[in-house]
Motif scaffolding. Structure first.
Motif, short mmCIF file in Angstrom:
data_model
loop_
_atom_site.label_atom_id
_atom_site.label_comp_id
_atom_site.label_asym_id
_atom_site.label_seq_id
_atom_site.Cartn_x
_atom_site.Cartn_y
_atom_site.Cartn_z
N UNK A 141 49.41 24.43 44.68
CA UNK A 141 48.83 25.42 45.57
C UNK A 141 49.86 25.99 46.55
N UNK A 142 50.97 25.31 46.73
CA UNK A 142 52.01 25.77 47.65
C UNK A 142 52.57 27.13 47.22
N UNK A 143 52.78 27.31 45.94
CA UNK A 143 53.28 28.59 45.42
C UNK A 143 52.30 29.71 45.76
N UNK A 144 51.02 29.48 45.53
CA UNK A 144 50.00 30.50 45.82
C UNK A 144 49.91 30.76 47.31
N UNK A 145 49.99 29.72 48.11
CA UNK A 145 49.90 29.88 49.56
C UNK A 145 51.02 30.77 50.08
N UNK A 146 52.25 30.57 49.58
CA UNK A 146 53.38 31.40 50.00
C UNK A 146 53.10 32.88 49.73
N UNK A 147 52.63 33.18 48.53
CA UNK A 147 52.33 34.57 48.19
C UNK A 147 51.18 35.10 49.03
N UNK A 148 50.21 34.25 49.31
CA UNK A 148 49.03 34.71 50.04
C UNK A 148 49.32 34.99 51.51
N UNK A 170 52.07 36.34 52.49
CA UNK A 170 52.62 37.70 52.41
C UNK A 170 51.50 38.73 52.21
N UNK A 171 50.51 38.40 51.37
CA UNK A 171 49.39 39.32 51.15
C UNK A 171 48.59 39.53 52.43
N UNK A 172 48.27 38.45 53.13
CA UNK A 172 47.51 38.58 54.37
C UNK A 172 48.29 39.39 55.40
N UNK A 173 49.59 39.16 55.50
CA UNK A 173 50.42 39.93 56.43
C UNK A 173 50.37 41.42 56.08
N UNK A 174 50.45 41.72 54.78
CA UNK A 174 50.42 43.13 54.34
C UNK A 174 49.09 43.76 54.69
N UNK A 232 44.58 41.09 38.68
CA UNK A 232 43.72 41.01 39.86
C UNK A 232 44.42 41.59 41.09
N UNK A 233 45.63 41.13 41.35
CA UNK A 233 46.34 41.60 42.54
C UNK A 233 46.84 43.03 42.39
N UNK A 234 47.09 43.45 41.17
CA UNK A 234 47.41 44.86 40.93
C UNK A 234 46.23 45.75 41.29
N UNK A 235 45.04 45.29 40.92
CA UNK A 235 43.82 46.05 41.26
C UNK A 235 43.66 46.11 42.78
N UNK A 236 43.82 44.97 43.45
CA UNK A 236 43.70 44.96 44.91
C UNK A 236 44.70 45.93 45.55
N UNK A 237 45.93 45.95 45.05
CA UNK A 237 46.95 46.82 45.62
C UNK A 237 46.58 48.29 45.48
N UNK A 238 46.03 48.66 44.35
CA UNK A 238 45.62 50.06 44.13
C UNK A 238 44.38 50.42 44.95
N UNK A 243 42.10 35.80 46.20
CA UNK A 243 41.04 36.73 46.63
C UNK A 243 40.88 36.68 48.14
N UNK A 244 40.87 35.47 48.69
CA UNK A 244 40.72 35.33 50.14
C UNK A 244 41.84 36.05 50.88
N UNK A 245 43.06 35.94 50.38
CA UNK A 245 44.20 36.58 51.04
C UNK A 245 44.01 38.09 51.11
N UNK A 246 43.37 38.66 50.12
CA UNK A 246 43.16 40.11 50.07
C UNK A 246 41.96 40.54 50.92
N UNK A 247 41.05 39.63 51.21
CA UNK A 247 39.77 39.99 51.81
C UNK A 247 39.59 39.52 53.25
N UNK A 248 40.02 38.30 53.58
CA UNK A 248 39.69 37.80 54.92
C UNK A 248 40.33 38.61 56.06
N UNK A 249 41.47 39.25 55.85
CA UNK A 249 41.95 40.12 56.94
C UNK A 249 40.96 41.27 57.23
#
Length: 188
Positions: A26-33, A35-39, A162-168, A73-79
């Protein structure tokens, strides 16, 4: 915990080489997330329609979000949840709980029989009545994910789509669904 506390917890655990769960992958995913939440925090603004709905809320509400730092999904939504609460000027009290430390709570709010997150639970002001729930991603993306899973079950490929869709989408579908949810609160 509030949004700032949740974000600080995720950041601190990451500095310690940990995630909000016990699994090391989960550490790998957390690092990316992070960055996603910051964005999302920096680049997304609420739509005029959603702001208008927030401004028309007559009551006060509690938003309880079940999440984990490793959840894409949470990283893209909770902000977005945080932006809504901030725009409500105190009418929405936003709190977060970790899924894996609150299994009875997530088990009471399963999505298609699974512990999918994030889960937004909207409560009345006294927190004694659930008014609405929303999880774990916009409906259009849920349908797309079902189709993508017919093509492949490889998680890296699914995550990329999934994350490509979120970005668009830039949170537009999420905001539209949450706007409708908020409009429905005034009738509860």
């Amino acid at each position: 915990m509030d949004y700032q506390t949740y974000r600080a917890l995720v950041d601190q655990l990451l500095l310690e080489g940990k995630s909000t769960s016990e699994a090391s992958y989960d550490l790998h995913y957390t690092k990316m997330n992070v960055q996603r939440m910051n964005r999302v925090d920096k680049t997304v603004s609420l739509t005029d329609d959603l702001i208008s709905t927030i401004n028309q809320l007559k009551g006060n509400y509690k938003f309880l979000v079940i999440t984990e730092g490793w959840c894409g999904d949470a990283a893209q939504i909770i902000p977005v949840f945080n932006k809504i609460a901030t725009a409500s000027l105190g009418r929405i009290d936003l709190k977060f709980v970790l899924r894996d430390k609150n299994l009875p709570l997530i088990d009471a709010h399963l999505t298609n029989g699974g512990r999918a997150i994030p889960v937004l639970i909207v409560l009345n002001e006294s927190a004694d009545q659930v008014l609405a729930t929303w999880a774990p991603r916009p409906k259009i993306l849920q349908e797309l994910l079902k189709e993508w899973k017919k093509e492949t079950i490889e998680m890296p490929i699914l995550a990329e789509k999934l994350h490509g869709w979120y970005a668009k989408d830039k949170t537009q579908s999420t905001q539209a669904e949450l706007n409708e949810l908020l409009k429905g609160l005034e009738f509860n």
